[in-house]
Design a protein around this motif. Structure first.
Motif, PDB file in Angstrom:
ATOM      1  N   LEU A  86       0.821  -1.220   0.000  1.00 22.73           N
ATOM      2  CA  LEU A  86       0.000   0.000   0.000  1.00 22.73           C
ATOM      3  C   LEU A  86       0.848   1.259   0.000  1.00 22.73           C
ATOM      4  O   LEU A  86       0.438   2.288  -0.545  1.00 22.73           O
ATOM      5  N   GLN A  87       2.029   1.209   0.617  1.00 23.89           N
ATOM      6  CA  GLN A  87       2.869   2.398   0.694  1.00 23.89           C
ATOM      7  C   GLN A  87       3.895   2.470  -0.432  1.00 23.89           C
ATOM      8  O   GLN A  87       4.696   3.397  -0.470  1.00 23.89           O
ATOM      9  N   ARG A  88       3.863   1.520  -1.357  1.00 27.73           N
ATOM     10  CA  ARG A  88       4.751   1.592  -2.511  1.00 27.73           C
ATOM     11  C   ARG A  88       4.132   2.504  -3.565  1.00 27.73           C
ATOM     12  O   ARG A  88       2.941   2.804  -3.505  1.00 27.73           O
ATOM     13  N   PRO A  89       4.923   2.954  -4.542  1.00 27.62           N
ATOM     14  CA  PRO A  89       4.380   3.909  -5.520  1.00 27.62           C
ATOM     15  C   PRO A  89       3.111   3.428  -6.206  1.00 27.62           C
ATOM     16  O   PRO A  89       2.137   4.179  -6.327  1.00 27.62           O
ATOM     17  N   HIS A  90       3.076   2.158  -6.641  1.00 29.08           N
ATOM     18  CA  HIS A  90       1.865   1.672  -7.319  1.00 29.08           C
ATOM     19  C   HIS A  90       0.713   1.510  -6.334  1.00 29.08           C
ATOM     20  O   HIS A  90      -0.456   1.653  -6.715  1.00 29.08           O
ATOM     21  N   GLY A  91       1.017   1.232  -5.065  1.00 28.45           N
ATOM     22  CA  GLY A  91      -0.035   1.132  -4.059  1.00 28.45           C
ATOM     23  C   GLY A  91      -0.691   2.478  -3.786  1.00 28.45           C
ATOM     24  O   GLY A  91      -1.918   2.579  -3.669  1.00 28.45           O
ATOM     25  N   ARG A  92       0.139   3.520  -3.683  1.00 27.00           N
ATOM     26  CA  ARG A  92      -0.413   4.864  -3.447  1.00 27.00           C
ATOM     27  C   ARG A  92      -1.239   5.344  -4.639  1.00 27.00           C
ATOM     28  O   ARG A  92      -2.307   5.948  -4.465  1.00 27.00           O
ATOM     29  N   LEU A  93      -0.751   5.073  -5.854  1.00 24.61           N
ATOM     30  CA  LEU A  93      -1.515   5.495  -7.037  1.00 24.61           C
ATOM     31  C   LEU A  93      -2.799   4.679  -7.163  1.00 24.61           C
ATOM     32  O   LEU A  93      -3.846   5.228  -7.556  1.00 24.61           O
ATOM     33  N   ALA A  94      -2.750   3.394  -6.828  1.00 23.91           N
ATOM     34  CA  ALA A  94      -3.959   2.564  -6.853  1.00 23.91           C
ATOM     35  C   ALA A  94      -5.009   3.129  -5.901  1.00 23.91           C
ATOM     36  O   ALA A  94      -6.203   3.204  -6.237  1.00 23.91           O
ATOM     37  N   PHE A  95      -4.575   3.538  -4.706  1.00 21.27           N
ATOM     38  CA  PHE A  95      -5.511   4.116  -3.749  1.00 21.27           C
ATOM     39  C   PHE A  95      -6.142   5.390  -4.306  1.00 21.27           C
ATOM     40  O   PHE A  95      -7.351   5.601  -4.190  1.00 21.27           O
ATOM     41  N   ALA A  96      -5.332   6.251  -4.926  1.00 27.81           N
ATOM     42  CA  ALA A  96      -5.853   7.500  -5.478  1.00 27.81           C
ATOM     43  C   ALA A  96      -6.874   7.229  -6.582  1.00 27.81           C
ATOM     44  O   ALA A  96      -7.945   7.865  -6.633  1.00 27.81           O
ATOM     45  N   ILE A  97      -6.577   6.283  -7.464  1.00 28.72           N
ATOM     46  CA  ILE A  97      -7.503   5.957  -8.553  1.00 28.72           C
ATOM     47  C   ILE A  97      -8.792   5.353  -8.005  1.00 28.72           C
ATOM     48  O   ILE A  97      -9.900   5.694  -8.442  1.00 28.72           O
ATOM     49  N   LEU A  98      -8.669   4.450  -7.034  1.00 26.70           N
ATOM     50  CA  LEU A  98      -9.856   3.832  -6.437  1.00 26.70           C
ATOM     51  C   LEU A  98     -10.718   4.868  -5.727  1.00 26.70           C
ATOM     52  O   LEU A  98     -11.951   4.779  -5.747  1.00 26.70           O
ATOM     53  N   LEU A  99     -10.074   5.854  -5.114  1.00 29.56           N
ATOM     54  CA  LEU A  99     -10.827   6.917  -4.449  1.00 29.56           C
ATOM     55  C   LEU A  99     -11.628   7.716  -5.476  1.00 29.56           C
ATOM     56  O   LEU A  99     -12.805   8.029  -5.261  1.00 29.56           O
ATOM     57  N   PHE A 100     -10.999   8.035  -6.607  1.00 27.16           N
ATOM     58  CA  PHE A 100     -11.739   8.753  -7.651  1.00 27.16           C
ATOM     59  C   PHE A 100     -12.891   7.894  -8.179  1.00 27.16           C
ATOM     60  O   PHE A 100     -13.976   8.398  -8.458  1.00 27.16           O
ATOM     61  N   GLN A 101     -12.668   6.590  -8.330  1.00 30.24           N
ATOM     62  CA  GLN A 101     -13.727   5.705  -8.807  1.00 30.24           C
ATOM     63  C   GLN A 101     -14.932   5.719  -7.863  1.00 30.24           C
ATOM     64  O   GLN A 101     -16.086   5.708  -8.306  1.00 30.24           O
ATOM     65  N   ASP A 102     -14.665   5.740  -6.537  1.00 27.70           N
ATOM     66  CA  ASP A 102     -15.764   5.800  -5.577  1.00 27.70           C
ATOM     67  C   ASP A 102     -16.562   7.090  -5.732  1.00 27.70           C
ATOM     68  O   ASP A 102     -17.783   7.104  -5.603  1.00 27.70           O
ATOM     69  N   ILE A 103     -15.834   8.187  -5.988  1.00 23.95           N
ATOM     70  CA  ILE A 103     -16.513   9.469  -6.208  1.00 23.95           C
ATOM     71  C   ILE A 103     -17.300   9.420  -7.518  1.00 23.95           C
ATOM     72  O   ILE A 103     -18.445   9.876  -7.607  1.00 23.95           O
ATOM     73  N   ALA A 104     -16.690   8.829  -8.564  1.00 28.99           N
ATOM     74  CA  ALA A 104     -17.333   8.769  -9.881  1.00 28.99           C
ATOM     75  C   ALA A 104     -18.557   7.871  -9.871  1.00 28.99           C
ATOM     76  O   ALA A 104     -19.452   8.026 -10.724  1.00 28.99           O
ATOM     77  N   ALA A 105     -18.631   6.922  -8.930  1.00 27.80           N
ATOM     78  CA  ALA A 105     -19.792   6.027  -8.870  1.00 27.80           C
ATOM     79  C   ALA A 105     -21.077   6.789  -8.562  1.00 27.80           C
ATOM     80  O   ALA A 105     -22.169   6.348  -8.953  1.00 27.80           O
ATOM     81  N   ILE A 106     -20.967   7.940  -7.874  1.00 29.13           N
ATOM     82  CA  ILE A 106     -22.167   8.698  -7.490  1.00 29.13           C
ATOM     83  C   ILE A 106     -22.912   9.211  -8.724  1.00 29.13           C
ATOM     84  O   ILE A 106     -24.098   8.895  -8.907  1.00 29.13           O
TER      85      ILE A 106
END
Length: 606
Positions: free
Chosen positions: A144-164
């Motif tokens: 989760l704290q590696r570069p791809h983990g942090r970017l994955a979290f950011a993208i997933l967060l946007f996806q949750d917002i986009a689901a609305i």
């Protein structure tokens, strides 16, 4: 006992038994807990054993697992950190959803002859990945704290917002567009009002409430309050037509700077793990495995098509928008190539509104579930692939760091970490000539910035480096790298090349110290003396006299060193080492008891 109670108890027993059997098995096979939960759901669901015939009955409770997961993620962020992440969230996240949505929607429209409205819903719905699945997979692999983990979290967060807006879009695309224009503003007003209510309540109401609850000193009330905050916020968001998961994230975000953050996390964590497992079990139960037998090529082909469409696009987003290396971008693509839990909600709404048929919905649910099942296997396969020798990515070594122009040293230090630097400073203060070797350009650069220090780039395992550092003429070697195994190898090499020179080596623990001593080195345990000092300060704080404390600490130090000598004599025999430790503990208690007796006699005489 009423029939309903029996059914409930039976369902609970089935869920727990399936999890207890399948999850450890999946972990043992290195498939991860998520795949274990999914397989448990498939096993007990209506498609296989039929132990649970109505998966929908637990879906609402299981969704709370995702809510609690996002609440804890929100707690670990803060509005300030979220603002720092805005480029990753709204840059890489938006790019991923748009690119994947357009690609999948185009394939659905042109390749499968779906209506434009249905293709749009299919494209955007399948562009979303599973937040719960992705984050759990990354957490299990400690990425989760590696570069791809942090970017994955950011993208997933946007996806949750986009689901609305996507969930709000489905009824409009279904043909119910003849609603009055003024009525169209009501959902938006509800969303804005609900978020405003949560923000205001979180800022001005939650902290005073938690302060009152904490003062009661009742653990169960504190737990109930934490659950009330999360579930209450999720319920409010659901009333407004927003995803419950985003409501949980918002509640966590508002409490991220609270002094009760760690307490809340500790209270919620057990519920999160249990309900998240229930969520994955419920996903597995909804999969109509029968389609695998009736149309295996269609199901597997669609699953493969979904992954092959999303993975390269997410790889490109990771490389271009996220600045990841090829390896990290590939890991990002694999984790996010699955379908997501919000797709279940979107496609169920689309089925109810007539945008997609019942048969298409069944295929979509199974494809999303299979994509989740396949992903851990792909991750495992990638990690098992033989890799070539890694290309060094460290900075180039400046030539002046290699040129060993120094006076004849009396001491050679291998490793300028914490312990090596302390030794070097002490020698420097006493004007004792020494040479230090390290393989980190950053460490050399930092150490030299504090003044002229004879530290050079070189691997102490290489004989030519040792000769260039004038090792044959030194009085003493100090081996102090941060890697215990590396220290052992260096001492072995020094003993081969220079058997007559004294070696003082950093030891991580007692077994390390015994091994180094067997090579003829003087071991210095890295935490031993600092632990003695901590114990000394503790005794002084408890009111012991300073002279008494010094005697006790010195006695303990000598006793421990004698014990190390005794254990060295029986090295290789674990039973003898344990017996020696037990005897030494009894002896130490006897010594301290006699000390206390002497202290009492002295106090009586005075």
């Amino acid at each position: 006992m009423p029939h309903e109670s029996q059914s409930l108890l039976q369902a609970v027993v089935v869920f727990l038994l399936a999890a207890v059997l399948m999850v450890p098995l999946a972990k043992k096979l290195q498939l991860g807990a998520v795949l274990g939960y999914l397989l448990a759901g498939v096993l007990i669901g209506p498609s296989v054993l039929g132990l649970i015939r109505q998966p929908e009955s637990v879906s609402h409770i299981s969704e709370l697992g995702v809510v609690l997961l996002l609440f804890i993620i929100g707690l670990e962020l803060s509005p300030r950190r979220l603002w720092v992440m805005r480029r990753s969230v709204f840059g890489a996240g938006l790019a991923q959803v748009l690119l994947c949505g357009v690609a999948i929607g185009s394939v659905a429209w042109l390749g499968f002859a779906q209506a434009p409205a249905a293709a749009l819903v299919l494209g955007l719905g399948l562009a979303l990945s599973s937040t719960a699945f992705g984050l759990q997979l990354l957490a299990e692999r400690k990425e989760l704290q590696r570069p791809h983990g942090r970017l994955a979290f950011a993208i997933l967060l946007f996806q949750d917002i986009a689901a609305i807006p996507l969930i709000a879009l489905v009824p409009l695309l279904s043909g119910a567009g003849d609603v009055p224009a003024d009525h169209g503003w009501m959902p938006l007003l509800r969303v804005v009002g609900s978020i405003g209510l949560v923000v205001i309540g979180g800022r001005y109401l939650l902290r005073p409430v938690f302060r009152i609850v904490v003062k009661t000193g009742l653990q169960e009330v504190s737990t109930a309050t934490a659950l009330l905050v999360v579930i209450g916020t999720a319920w409010l968001m659901e009333l407004a037509g927003i995803s419950m998961a985003l409501g949980g994230f918002l509640a966590g975000l508002l409490l991220a700077d609270s002094e009760y953050r760690h307490e809340l996390e500790a209270q919620i964590e057990p519920f999160k793990g249990l309900l998240l497992g229930l969520f994955f079990i419920s996903v597995g139960m909804t999969a109509q495995i029968g389609l695998l037998w009736s149309a295996p090529l269609v199901v597997l082909g669609l699953t493969l098509l979904l992954i092959l469409l999303k993975l390269p696009l997410i790889f490109g987003v990771g490389r271009l928008a996220g600045g990841l290396s090829a390896d990290s971008a590939l890991k990002l693509g694999v984790v996010l190539a699955t379908g997501g839990e919000f797709a279940f909600v979107v496609f169920q709404m689309a089925r109810d509104q007539g945008l997609i048929g019942v048969a298409e919905h069944s295929y979509l649910v199974l494809v999303i579930t299979l994509s989740m099942v396949v992903t851990p296997l792909i991750v495992l396969g990638l990690s098992a692939l033989p890799r070539g020798k890694a290309v060094p990515v460290a900075r180039a070594v400046p030539e002046e760091y290699k040129a060993m122009d120094h006076d004849t040293p009396r001491v050679l230090i291998a490793g300028m970490g914490r312990m090596g630097q302390m030794v070097a400073r002490l020698l420097h203060a006493q004007r004792v000539p020494f040479v230090a070797l390290d393989t980190s350009v950053e460490t050399i650069e930092l150490t030299r910035s504090f003044g002229h220090m004879p530290i050079f780039y070189g691997d102490p395992l290489r004989p030519e480096i040792l000769r260039a550092a004038q090792a044959p003429g030194v009085d003493c070697f100090v081996v102090a790298t941060n890697d215990a195994q590396n220290n052992r190898r260096i001492v072995e090499r020094l003993r081969q090349l220079y058997p007559g020179i004294k070696v003082i080596a950093r030891a991580r623990d007692r077994s390390d110290a015994r091994f180094l001593r067997s090579l003829g080195a003087v071991p210095v345990r890295e935490a031993f003396f600092s632990s003695l000092e901590m114990g000394r300060e503790t005794l002084l704080t408890l009111g012991f006299e300073s002279a008494q404390v010094d005697v006790r600490v010195q006695r303990f130090r000598q006793h421990d060193e004698d014990l190390l000598d005794a254990q060295y004599e029986v090295r290789g025999d674990e039973a003898a080492i344990m017996q020696t430790a037990r005897e030494a503990r009894t002896e130490l208690e006897t010594l301290f008891e006699s000390d206390r007796f002497e202290d009492t006699k002295t106090a009586d005489r005075s």
